[in-house]
Design a protein around this motif. Structure first.
Motif, mmCIF file in Angstrom:
data_model
loop_
_atom_site.group_PDB
_atom_site.id
_atom_site.type_symbol
_atom_site.label_atom_id
_atom_site.label_comp_id
_atom_site.label_asym_id
_atom_site.label_seq_id
_atom_site.Cartn_x
_atom_site.Cartn_y
_atom_site.Cartn_z
ATOM 1 N N PRO A 100 -7.069 -3.491 -0.086
ATOM 2 C CA PRO A 100 -6.641 -2.120 -0.351
ATOM 3 C C PRO A 100 -7.642 -1.366 -1.223
ATOM 4 N N GLY B 232 -4.389 2.314 -3.506
ATOM 5 C CA GLY B 232 -3.434 1.438 -2.830
ATOM 6 C C GLY B 232 -2.901 0.369 -3.762
ATOM 7 N N TYR B 233 -3.786 -0.183 -4.592
ATOM 8 C CA TYR B 233 -3.340 -1.152 -5.594
ATOM 9 C C TYR B 233 -2.326 -0.510 -6.537
ATOM 10 N N TYR C 119 0.134 -2.913 2.274
ATOM 11 C CA TYR C 119 0.767 -1.596 2.287
ATOM 12 C C TYR C 119 2.083 -1.640 3.063
ATOM 13 N N ILE D 77 0.622 5.383 -1.821
ATOM 14 C CA ILE D 77 0.063 4.672 -0.663
ATOM 15 C C ILE D 77 -0.120 5.628 0.515
ATOM 16 N N TYR E 196 -2.826 8.921 -0.640
ATOM 17 C CA TYR E 196 -4.009 8.829 -1.478
ATOM 18 C C TYR E 196 -5.243 9.317 -0.711
#
Length: 286
Positions: free
Chosen positions: A114, A118-119, A241, A283, A286
């Protein structure tokens, strides 16, 4: 599209959890584990008519089927036992560890790494679902303490880890065939394995299922629909995700536990749900 499919997976997952919890009043753990998978087949097998059946399957497909299928058989039995032993609001939040584990297993197994936002999104979903386990106790260590106090919580943590490996096996299986074909194959494999477990334990279904078919078929329907949505989503989206968004089912599961099984602390979980939703937005946008 993978975001929508992941949300649909979450809805189906929550509905299935509530129905399985209700069914445990009349059935034992092994029978419900068997029903969960086997009763989904009537809704999954027809997909073979709408998908290409590969003539030659690569070796990685068979490895993914045997390893992933075997892990899912074990996880299914542990999952049903966990929700039977503890409240949904105690056991389900432990599944939030799955996307966290996936941040380590996915880069190694399938190369899904990711981006930094995403993290952050996965972390927010984890924090929100973790807060769901705090409830009225208002201490940050409550969910971790539940692991020592509640056998169902310990089992569910094990399920979270097993699924962090099995989800990557799903990705390998889907990429080496197709979402629909893999869904049929792996669900059939799991169903066969659970049938063997049922026979070994000498569980007789004669007379057990009579009169309960509508409820059990609903379990099968939501399982099948959610499974197909998940397999399609992980083909086009990153596994961490997809599973992170799928875990928003914890919110719905806690609501089901409060509304239908009279579990406590429902009002205190609104803030936790908001944190999870924020993670999903990070998610998605972004």
């Amino acid at each position: 599209m993978w975001i929508i499919l992941s949300f649909l997976t979450a809805v189906c997952e929550a509905a299935k959890d509530g129905l399985c919890k209700k069914s445990l009043k009349d059935f034992d753990v092994i029978t419900i584990a068997w029903v969960w998978k086997v009763f989904s087949l009537p809704f999954i097998l027809p997909l073979l008519f709408f998908t290409h059946v590969p003539e030659n399957l690569p070796a990685e497909f068979w490895v993914a089927l045997i390893v992933g299928g075997g892990l899912n058989i074990l996880a299914t039995l542990l999952y049903i036992r966990a929700i039977n032993m503890s409240d949904l609001s105690i056991s389900l939040p432990l599944l939030s560890f799955t996307p966290v584990f996936l941040l380590f297993t996915s880069p190694i197994m399938v190369g899904d790494v990711p981006a930094l936002p995403g993290y952050l999104g996965v972390f927010l979903i984890f924090v929100g679902s973790y807060l769901l386990g705090i409830g009225h106790r208002k201490t940050i260590f409550s969910p971790l303490k539940a692991i020592t106090r509640e056998p169902g919580a310990r089992l569910m943590l094990g399920v979270a880890f097993i699924w962090s490996i099995a989800a990557n096996m799903d990705k390998i299986g889907v990429m080496s065939s197709s979402p629909f074909f893999w869904a049929v194959c792996v669900q059939s494999f799991i169903s066969l394995g659970l049938t063997v477990v049922l026979l070994i334990n000498r569980q007789s279904l004669r007379g057990k299922l009579s009169g309960n078919y509508p409820l059990l078929l609903l379990i099968g329907f939501f399982t099948g629909a959610g499974f197909v949505c998940q397999m399609t989503a992980i083909k086009i989206g990153l596994v961490p995700y997809v599973i992170a968004i799928k875990r928003t089912s914890i919110i719905m599961g806690v609501l089901i536990g409060g509304l239908f099984f009279m579990e406590k602390d429902l009002k205190t979980r609104v803030g936790a749900a908001a944190v999870m939703v924020a993670g999903v937005f990070v998610i998605a946008f972004y």
